[in-house]
Design a protein around this motif. Sequence first.
Motif, mmCIF file in Angstrom:
data_model
loop_
_atom_site.group_PDB
_atom_site.id
_atom_site.type_symbol
_atom_site.label_atom_id
_atom_site.label_comp_id
_atom_site.label_asym_id
_atom_site.label_seq_id
_atom_site.Cartn_x
_atom_site.Cartn_y
_atom_site.Cartn_z
ATOM 1 N N ILE A 81 0.865 -1.185 0.000
ATOM 2 C CA ILE A 81 0.000 0.000 0.000
ATOM 3 C C ILE A 81 0.897 1.229 0.000
ATOM 4 C CG2 ILE A 81 -1.749 1.316 1.260
ATOM 5 C CD1 ILE A 81 -2.770 -1.320 2.406
ATOM 6 N N CYS A 82 0.672 2.118 -0.966
ATOM 7 C CA CYS A 82 1.460 3.344 -1.089
ATOM 8 C C CYS A 82 0.551 4.552 -0.862
ATOM 9 C CB CYS A 82 2.087 3.443 -2.478
ATOM 10 S SG CYS A 82 3.003 1.997 -3.004
ATOM 11 N N ASN A 92 -1.331 0.972 11.734
ATOM 12 C CA ASN A 92 -2.672 0.389 11.814
ATOM 13 C C ASN A 92 -2.967 -0.509 10.625
ATOM 14 O OD1 ASN A 92 -3.176 1.670 14.217
ATOM 15 N ND2 ASN A 92 -4.255 3.397 13.305
ATOM 16 N N LEU A 93 -2.452 -0.126 9.451
ATOM 17 C CA LEU A 93 -2.700 -0.924 8.249
ATOM 18 C C LEU A 93 -2.044 -2.297 8.367
ATOM 19 C CD1 LEU A 93 -2.238 1.730 5.406
ATOM 20 C CD2 LEU A 93 -4.367 0.638 6.107
ATOM 21 N N LEU A 94 -0.821 -2.340 8.852
ATOM 22 C CA LEU A 94 -0.148 -3.635 8.990
ATOM 23 C C LEU A 94 -0.857 -4.541 9.986
ATOM 24 C CD1 LEU A 94 3.743 -3.245 8.878
ATOM 25 C CD2 LEU A 94 2.196 -4.145 7.142
ATOM 26 N N LYS A 95 -1.381 -3.948 11.056
ATOM 27 C CA LYS A 95 -2.097 -4.743 12.056
ATOM 28 C C LYS A 95 -3.440 -5.225 11.525
ATOM 29 C CE LYS A 95 -0.060 -2.310 16.026
ATOM 30 N NZ LYS A 95 -0.340 -1.346 17.122
ATOM 31 N N ARG A 96 -4.131 -4.319 10.815
ATOM 32 C CA ARG A 96 -5.481 -4.627 10.342
ATOM 33 C C ARG A 96 -5.457 -5.586 9.155
ATOM 34 N NH1 ARG A 96 -10.117 -0.079 8.921
ATOM 35 N NH2 ARG A 96 -11.637 -1.489 7.985
ATOM 36 N N LEU A 97 -4.457 -5.441 8.292
ATOM 37 C CA LEU A 97 -4.407 -6.210 7.049
ATOM 38 C C LEU A 97 -3.193 -7.131 7.076
ATOM 39 C CD1 LEU A 97 -5.150 -3.172 4.698
ATOM 40 C CD2 LEU A 97 -6.808 -4.884 5.470
ATOM 41 N N GLN A 98 -3.358 -8.303 7.673
ATOM 42 C CA GLN A 98 -2.244 -9.215 7.889
ATOM 43 C C GLN A 98 -1.670 -9.781 6.592
ATOM 44 O OE1 GLN A 98 -0.652 -10.122 10.836
ATOM 45 N NE2 GLN A 98 -1.815 -8.427 11.721
ATOM 46 N N PHE A 99 -2.418 -9.699 5.510
ATOM 47 C CA PHE A 99 -1.932 -10.230 4.239
ATOM 48 C C PHE A 99 -1.158 -9.179 3.433
ATOM 49 C CE2 PHE A 99 -6.161 -8.539 3.748
ATOM 50 C CZ PHE A 99 -6.125 -7.823 2.564
ATOM 51 N N VAL A 100 -1.095 -7.936 3.931
ATOM 52 C CA VAL A 100 -0.329 -6.880 3.273
ATOM 53 C C VAL A 100 1.112 -6.925 3.767
ATOM 54 C CG1 VAL A 100 -0.042 -4.374 3.050
ATOM 55 C CG2 VAL A 100 -2.322 -5.400 2.866
ATOM 56 N N ASP A 101 2.053 -6.784 2.849
ATOM 57 C CA ASP A 101 3.472 -6.961 3.183
ATOM 58 C C ASP A 101 4.205 -5.644 3.431
ATOM 59 O OD1 ASP A 101 3.403 -9.849 2.634
ATOM 60 O OD2 ASP A 101 3.055 -9.193 0.569
ATOM 61 N N LEU A 102 3.857 -4.602 2.664
ATOM 62 C CA LEU A 102 4.633 -3.367 2.701
ATOM 63 C C LEU A 102 3.727 -2.147 2.728
ATOM 64 C CD1 LEU A 102 7.247 -4.334 -0.029
ATOM 65 C CD2 LEU A 102 7.678 -4.239 2.434
ATOM 66 N N ARG A 125 7.623 -7.976 7.107
ATOM 67 C CA ARG A 125 6.644 -6.926 6.803
ATOM 68 C C ARG A 125 7.088 -5.621 7.474
ATOM 69 N NH1 ARG A 125 1.903 -7.984 9.464
ATOM 70 N NH2 ARG A 125 0.543 -7.021 7.911
ATOM 71 N N ARG A 126 7.069 -4.532 6.707
ATOM 72 C CA ARG A 126 7.588 -3.273 7.246
ATOM 73 C C ARG A 126 6.830 -2.079 6.703
ATOM 74 N NH1 ARG A 126 13.833 -2.522 6.395
ATOM 75 N NH2 ARG A 126 13.291 -0.640 7.576
ATOM 76 N N THR A 127 6.971 -0.952 7.411
ATOM 77 C CA THR A 127 6.441 0.334 6.950
ATOM 78 C C THR A 127 7.606 1.264 6.635
ATOM 79 O OG1 THR A 127 6.346 1.328 9.161
ATOM 80 C CG2 THR A 127 4.423 0.072 8.438
ATOM 81 N N PHE A 128 7.401 2.103 5.628
ATOM 82 C CA PHE A 128 8.407 3.092 5.226
ATOM 83 C C PHE A 128 7.701 4.433 5.072
ATOM 84 C CE2 PHE A 128 9.805 -1.032 3.899
ATOM 85 C CZ PHE A 128 11.179 -1.045 4.150
ATOM 86 N N THR A 129 7.753 5.243 6.104
ATOM 87 C CA THR A 129 7.092 6.541 6.097
ATOM 88 C C THR A 129 8.048 7.600 6.624
ATOM 89 O OG1 THR A 129 6.174 6.141 8.299
ATOM 90 C CG2 THR A 129 4.781 5.570 6.418
ATOM 91 N N GLY A 130 7.597 8.843 6.615
ATOM 92 C CA GLY A 130 8.413 9.928 7.130
ATOM 93 C C GLY A 130 9.135 10.689 6.043
ATOM 94 N N GLN A 131 9.758 11.778 6.461
ATOM 95 C CA GLN A 131 10.358 12.734 5.538
ATOM 96 C C GLN A 131 11.629 12.199 4.898
ATOM 97 O OE1 GLN A 131 8.691 15.509 5.022
ATOM 98 N NE2 GLN A 131 10.051 16.505 3.594
ATOM 99 N N ALA A 132 11.789 12.500 3.602
ATOM 100 C CA ALA A 132 13.033 12.256 2.879
ATOM 101 C C ALA A 132 13.444 13.581 2.239
ATOM 102 C CB ALA A 132 12.839 11.184 1.810
ATOM 103 N N PRO A 133 14.736 13.841 2.079
ATOM 104 C CA PRO A 133 15.175 15.114 1.484
ATOM 105 C C PRO A 133 14.589 15.319 0.101
ATOM 106 C CG PRO A 133 17.033 13.910 2.411
ATOM 107 C CD PRO A 133 15.863 12.970 2.427
ATOM 108 N N ILE A 134 14.233 16.556 -0.211
ATOM 109 C CA ILE A 134 13.654 16.824 -1.526
ATOM 110 C C ILE A 134 14.676 16.556 -2.623
ATOM 111 C CG2 ILE A 134 14.229 19.292 -1.657
ATOM 112 C CD1 ILE A 134 11.292 19.595 -2.834
ATOM 113 N N GLU A 135 15.960 16.597 -2.272
ATOM 114 C CA GLU A 135 16.997 16.255 -3.252
ATOM 115 C C GLU A 135 16.848 14.820 -3.729
ATOM 116 O OE1 GLU A 135 18.181 19.769 -1.067
ATOM 117 O OE2 GLU A 135 17.594 17.762 -0.357
ATOM 118 N N ASP A 136 16.341 13.944 -2.860
ATOM 119 C CA ASP A 136 16.083 12.556 -3.270
ATOM 120 C C ASP A 136 15.012 12.517 -4.354
ATOM 121 O OD1 ASP A 136 17.915 11.776 -1.423
ATOM 122 O OD2 ASP A 136 16.504 10.760 -0.087
#
Length: 458
Positions: A81-82, A92-102, A125-136
Motif C-alpha cells: 500500500i502506497c 494500523n494498516l499492517l495490524k489490520r491487514l495481515q496479508f499486506v506486506d509493505l 513486513r515493514r512500513t516506510f514513512t516519514g520525511q526524505a530530502p527533496i533532493e532525493d
Amino acid sequence: MDSKKNLFIETFGCQMNANDTEKILLSLGNAGYVTVETAVEADLILINTCSVRDKAEHKLYSTIGRYKAFKKNNPELVIGICGCVAEQVASNLLKRLQFVDLIIGTKNIHKLQSIIEDYKRTKIRRTFTGQAPIEDDEEFNSTLIEGFTNSKGVVKATLSIMRGCDNYCTYCIVPYVRGSEESRSPESILGDVEGLAKKGIKELMLLGQNVNSYAGINKISEKISFTELLKKICNVRGIGRVRFVTSHPKDISDELIMLFGSEDKLARHLHLPLQSGSDKVLEAMGRGYKSKEYMTTINKLRTLYPDLSLTSDIIVGFPGETEEDFSKTLSIVKEASFESVFSFKYSQRPGTKATEFADQVPEDVKKERLERLQSLQKEITAEKNHALVGSVVEVLIEGRSKVSSEFLSGRTECNRVINFPKPSDATFFEAGVFKGILVTEACKNSLRGKAVERSQPC
C-alpha cells in the motif's frame, strides 16, 4: 529481484497521486516489471491511496480485501500500500491487514525497488514513512525521465515542482501526509523539462499543492518565483503548451495573471478552488480570503481574457454550513460561470481541526446540496460547450479516439476533449501536433469536430 515481474497497480485520488503512480511504473519498469491488466496475473500488487476524503480511504479497504484470496493461492505474491493513507495510518494498516506486506508513504517511493528486493529476501513486513530530502525526489525524478523511452508516443506529461503544503486548511489532511512546502530547484525542474521535451512531450502539467507559493532557490542563491519559473519553462524548445495545478486564491499574483496575456505557450486555463461562497464558511475553513476577493480575481481574469477557461473545487456540507451559506455558493457558481467544478461532500478527516467542529451537517443534507450544485454546474458546462460550436480551436492531437478507431482525439487549450474523424491525409494529424479543429457538436463530456486549416484560442 527474481523472475516474477508482473505488476498490477490501482490509483485513487488527485493528480499528485497519479504522478506518483507514473513514477512507480517507470521505476519498476526499469527493474523489469511489466504492467498487467488484472490482479490475478500479478506477482506484485500495489494500491496507491488517497486520504483527502473518507470515501477514498474506505475504497482502499473494500478494494484490497479482494486480494486476500490471491495471497492464499500464491504465497510469493507481494502486496503493498502506497500513498497518503499509507503515510497517515501505516502501523494500523499492517495490524489490520495481515496479508499486506509493505506500507510505503508518499516520501519513500524513490526507495521502492530496494524495498521490494529487501522484502523478497527477508520476508519481514515493514512500513516506510516519514520525511526524505527533496533532493532525493529531484534525483529520482531526473533518473526516471532519463530512462523514459516513450515507446507509446505519449505527448503529455505531469511534472511535480514542489511538495507539501503550509496552509493547514481546517478540513485538509494534505499537510499531515505530504509535509510542509518544499520547492524543487529551478535547475532541476528545467533539466526535467528539457529531458521530457527531448522524449517527445508537447504539453506539460506542473503540479504542486499550491504552485503560487513556489519559491525555488537557484544555484547562485536567488529565490525564483512561480511566474519566473513559468517563463523559463515556456522558453524550453519543443514544449508547446504549459498548464499548472493547483493555485490558491489568496496567493495568486498580478504578475501571474498578466503572464496569461504575454506567454503564448501558457494555456488559457486556470484551476482556482473556491471551496465555498460563504465568508463565514471560508473563515471556518481557514482559507484566507473572502468571497468578494475571490470574485475580484475572477472578474479581472474574465475582463482581461474572455476566452480563459476557469475551473474550481467546491466542498458542500462543511460544519456549520446553513442553507443561506450554501445559497451563496450557488450564487458565485452562477456568477463565476466555471467551465467545470470538482465538487464533494465534506468528510471528516482524523487529525484535522474541522473534525472537532460542532454543527456537523447531516449526511442527507450534504447529499441533497451536492446534487443541486452538480445539477447547476451541468447546465453551465453544457452552455459553455454549446457556445463553442462553430468556432475553430487549437487542439493538441493525442492519438486515436476512444469513440471510434476512425476518429482522432485531442485536447483544446481550454482543456476540453474533442473527437473528430480522421482526415483523408492523416499524416498531418499524428499525435503531438497542434491543429485547428472546427467544433461541430457539443456532447455531454466532450466536443465533436472536423479538421480545418486555421486555428484560434478557445
